[in-house]
Design an enzyme around this catalytic site. Sequence first.
Site, PDB file in Angstrom:
ATOM      1  N   ASN A  98     -74.706 -75.084  -6.614  1.00  0.00           N
ATOM      2  CA  ASN A  98     -74.269 -73.910  -6.640  1.00  0.00           C
ATOM      3  C   ASN A  98     -73.192 -74.486  -8.136  1.00  0.00           C
ATOM      4  OD1 ASN A  98     -71.748 -72.149  -7.889  1.00  0.00           O
ATOM      5  ND2 ASN A  98     -70.640 -72.530  -5.448  1.00  0.00           N
ATOM      6  N   LYS A 127     -70.927 -73.824 -10.102  1.00  0.00           N
ATOM      7  CA  LYS A 127     -69.071 -73.046 -10.194  1.00  0.00           C
ATOM      8  C   LYS A 127     -69.409 -73.336 -12.190  1.00  0.00           C
ATOM      9  CE  LYS A 127     -67.604 -74.763  -6.203  1.00  0.00           C
ATOM     10  NZ  LYS A 127     -66.776 -75.014  -5.338  1.00  0.00           N
ATOM     11  N   HIS A 143     -68.327 -65.784  -2.828  1.00  0.00           N
ATOM     12  CA  HIS A 143     -67.850 -67.280  -2.371  1.00  0.00           C
ATOM     13  C   HIS A 143     -66.315 -67.241  -2.129  1.00  0.00           C
ATOM     14  CE1 HIS A 143     -67.290 -71.458  -3.645  1.00  0.00           C
ATOM     15  NE2 HIS A 143     -67.967 -71.398  -2.921  1.00  0.00           N
ATOM     16  N   GLU A 166     -64.129 -68.973  -3.992  1.00  0.00           N
ATOM     17  CA  GLU A 166     -63.273 -68.730  -5.084  1.00  0.00           C
ATOM     18  C   GLU A 166     -63.598 -67.274  -5.932  1.00  0.00           C
ATOM     19  OE1 GLU A 166     -65.553 -72.314  -6.268  1.00  0.00           O
ATOM     20  OE2 GLU A 166     -64.899 -73.431  -5.267  1.00  0.00           O
ATOM     21  N   GLU A 207     -69.376 -71.364   5.190  1.00  0.00           N
ATOM     22  CA  GLU A 207     -68.309 -72.606   3.757  1.00  0.00           C
ATOM     23  C   GLU A 207     -67.016 -72.746   3.950  1.00  0.00           C
ATOM     24  OE1 GLU A 207     -70.204 -73.424   0.034  1.00  0.00           O
ATOM     25  OE2 GLU A 207     -69.252 -71.795  -0.001  1.00  0.00           O
ATOM     26  N   GLY A 240     -64.276 -78.577  -2.248  1.00  0.00           N
ATOM     27  CA  GLY A 240     -64.467 -79.628  -2.939  1.00  0.00           C
ATOM     28  C   GLY A 240     -63.066 -80.201  -2.962  1.00  0.00           C
ATOM     29  N   SER A 263     -68.216 -80.190   0.688  1.00  0.00           N
ATOM     30  CA  SER A 263     -68.404 -80.948   0.628  1.00  0.00           C
ATOM     31  C   SER A 263     -69.908 -81.439   0.690  1.00  0.00           C
ATOM     32  CB  SER A 263     -66.773 -82.083   1.258  1.00  0.00           C
ATOM     33  OG  SER A 263     -65.677 -80.842   0.630  1.00  0.00           O
ATOM     34  N   GLY A 271     -71.958 -77.731  -3.901  1.00  0.00           N
ATOM     35  CA  GLY A 271     -71.359 -77.381  -5.778  1.00  0.00           C
ATOM     36  C   GLY A 271     -70.717 -78.681  -6.164  1.00  0.00           C
TER      37      GLY A 271
HETATM   38  P1  PGA Z   1     -68.394 -78.485  -2.536  1.00  0.00           P
HETATM   39  O1  PGA Z   1     -68.313 -76.873  -2.925  1.00  0.00           O
HETATM   40  O2  PGA Z   1     -69.683 -79.088  -2.155  1.00  0.00           O
HETATM   41  O3  PGA Z   1     -67.956 -78.679  -3.882  1.00  0.00           O
HETATM   42  O4  PGA Z   1     -67.226 -78.699  -1.631  1.00  0.00           O
HETATM   43  C1  PGA Z   1     -69.354 -76.194  -2.030  1.00  0.00           C
HETATM   44  C2  PGA Z   1     -69.416 -74.902  -2.675  1.00  0.00           C
HETATM   45  O5  PGA Z   1     -68.562 -73.922  -3.281  1.00  0.00           O
HETATM   46  O6  PGA Z   1     -70.099 -73.679  -2.187  1.00  0.00           O
END
Ligand code: PGA
Length: 249
Positions: free
Chosen positions: A8, A10, A94, A96, A164, A170, A209, A230
Amino acid sequence: MRSLIAGNWKMNSLLADGRERAGVIAARAGGADVCDILLCPPATLLGELAARLRGSPVMLGAQDCHAEAEGAFTGDIAAPMLADLGCSHVIVGHSERRRDHGETDASVAAKASAVHDAGLAAIVCLGESAEQRDAGGARDVVRGQLRASVPRSADSTNTIVAYEPVWAIGTGDTATPDNVAALHRNLREDLLDILGDDGAGIRLLYGGSVNAGNAAELLAVPDVDGALVGGASLNVDEFWTIVESGRTA
Ligand code: PGA
């Protein structure tokens, strides 16, 4: 179950670096016996990546779509448009988007249903916040999200569920393999309950992460059928190490 590693991206990457990263991944995937790979770039790069990935085993996905198939929705993108571009998957719900765009379980279910109507697979994202975890409610929160975000049209061919935990996205903080195992076991039980035997075939991804250092351990957990990655998906070598940690059968 064969793993799916989904990157992803983003809101990252311009044309040149997106093209370059996708080209390297497609070239590596072409010559290797690796698990399934999906790239989800920003919408601006979908057309370019569709061209880059044509003929390669790497699949293309979008990060969101609208719940309607067309209409007066300025700035939005409909699932049939994504299908038209060559996408096979769409991420919906997601955290976010739930946080920044007020998406609810009901709107996520409507989007997932639109994805199905367009003949694509939905990756439905779920996960508890730090406050919910600290209050001991992770299991109930995630279970509630699953039941309300996965639409009736879901089956094992058109739906993937991504767990998640919001506090792990993140942050560099990952859930422990034991926690992931417990949550995924619960999700599997709930899927069997909702969908009957077909619930056994729904891929369950872990996200939050995931990186080159922890992927092998997380992907070895029972009922972890892949990862939604991500930050680490923006580095080709790191992403490739994660891909190599996935199961090929
Ligand atoms: P991250 O994000 O690997 O940067 O933690 C994962 C995601 O939001 O899909």
